[in-house]
Design a protein around this motif. Sequence first.
Motif, PDB file in Angstrom:
ATOM      1  N   ALA A   2       0.834  -1.199   0.000  1.00 13.51           N
ATOM      2  CA  ALA A   2       0.000   0.000   0.000  1.00 13.51           C
ATOM      3  C   ALA A   2       0.871   1.253   0.000  1.00 13.51           C
ATOM      4  O   ALA A   2       2.026   1.236   0.426  1.00 13.51           O
ATOM      5  N   GLU A   3       0.285   2.329  -0.484  1.00 12.70           N
ATOM      6  CA  GLU A   3       0.979   3.623  -0.490  1.00 12.70           C
ATOM      7  C   GLU A   3       1.215   4.070   0.952  1.00 12.70           C
ATOM      8  O   GLU A   3       0.353   3.886   1.808  1.00 12.70           O
ATOM      9  N   PRO A   4       2.370   4.669   1.277  1.00 14.27           N
ATOM     10  CA  PRO A   4       2.640   5.120   2.646  1.00 14.27           C
ATOM     11  C   PRO A   4       1.604   6.137   3.116  1.00 14.27           C
ATOM     12  O   PRO A   4       1.148   6.972   2.351  1.00 14.27           O
ATOM     13  N   VAL A   5       1.250   6.033   4.376  1.00 13.08           N
ATOM     14  CA  VAL A   5       0.269   6.914   4.987  1.00 13.08           C
ATOM     15  C   VAL A   5       0.909   7.588   6.196  1.00 13.08           C
ATOM     16  O   VAL A   5       1.651   6.952   6.945  1.00 13.08           O
ATOM     17  N   HIS A   6       0.603   8.866   6.366  1.00 14.04           N
ATOM     18  CA  HIS A   6       1.104   9.628   7.509  1.00 14.04           C
ATOM     19  C   HIS A   6      -0.061  10.080   8.376  1.00 14.04           C
ATOM     20  O   HIS A   6      -1.147  10.333   7.871  1.00 14.04           O
ATOM     21  N   LEU A   7       0.180  10.200   9.652  1.00 14.65           N
ATOM     22  CA  LEU A   7      -0.791  10.728  10.598  1.00 14.65           C
ATOM     23  C   LEU A   7      -0.451  12.192  10.827  1.00 14.65           C
ATOM     24  O   LEU A   7       0.710  12.538  11.046  1.00 14.65           O
ATOM     25  N   VAL A   8      -1.463  13.053  10.770  1.00 17.37           N
ATOM     26  CA  VAL A   8      -1.264  14.496  10.902  1.00 17.37           C
ATOM     27  C   VAL A   8      -2.136  15.010  12.045  1.00 17.37           C
ATOM     28  O   VAL A   8      -3.297  14.622  12.164  1.00 17.37           O
ATOM     29  N   VAL A   9      -1.576  15.898  12.870  1.00 13.70           N
ATOM     30  CA  VAL A   9      -2.312  16.503  13.978  1.00 13.70           C
ATOM     31  C   VAL A   9      -2.671  17.939  13.617  1.00 13.70           C
ATOM     32  O   VAL A   9      -1.806  18.735  13.264  1.00 13.70           O
ATOM     33  N   ASP A  10      -3.954  18.268  13.725  1.00 13.96           N
ATOM     34  CA  ASP A  10      -4.413  19.652  13.565  1.00 13.96           C
ATOM     35  C   ASP A  10      -4.265  20.320  14.931  1.00 13.96           C
ATOM     36  O   ASP A  10      -5.093  20.135  15.820  1.00 13.96           O
ATOM     37  N   ARG A  11      -3.207  21.060  15.100  1.00 14.01           N
ATOM     38  CA  ARG A  11      -2.896  21.658  16.410  1.00 14.01           C
ATOM     39  C   ARG A  11      -3.949  22.670  16.865  1.00 14.01           C
ATOM     40  O   ARG A  11      -4.130  22.881  18.055  1.00 14.01           O
ATOM     41  N   THR A  12      -4.641  23.279  15.938  1.00 17.28           N
ATOM     42  CA  THR A  12      -5.685  24.243  16.336  1.00 17.28           C
ATOM     43  C   THR A  12      -6.928  23.529  16.861  1.00 17.28           C
ATOM     44  O   THR A  12      -7.660  24.088  17.667  1.00 17.28           O
TER      45      THR A  12
END
Length: 77
Positions: A2-12
């Motif tokens: 599978a294509e690499p996936v990243h986890l992102v945090v919305d700091r606001t």
Amino acid sequence: MAEPVHLVVDRTACAGHGLCYATAPDLLEADDFGNPVVDAGPIPESQLEFAQRAATACPERALTFTSALPPSEEKTS
């Protein structure tokens, strides 16, 4: 693979409840202020389920997933 996936945090949006890093301690940790810190690398396949649980556990929905490719390089079909 599978294509690499990243986890992102919305700091606001994040309120620092800590449910995400309690749910996925191998992927997230708390900074000095209780906000989640995510490794910049892609999520290992073995940790994808934990990442999804962490995102689901967040009351503010501050965790999202993104492709490793920048928008200008994303595949179009």
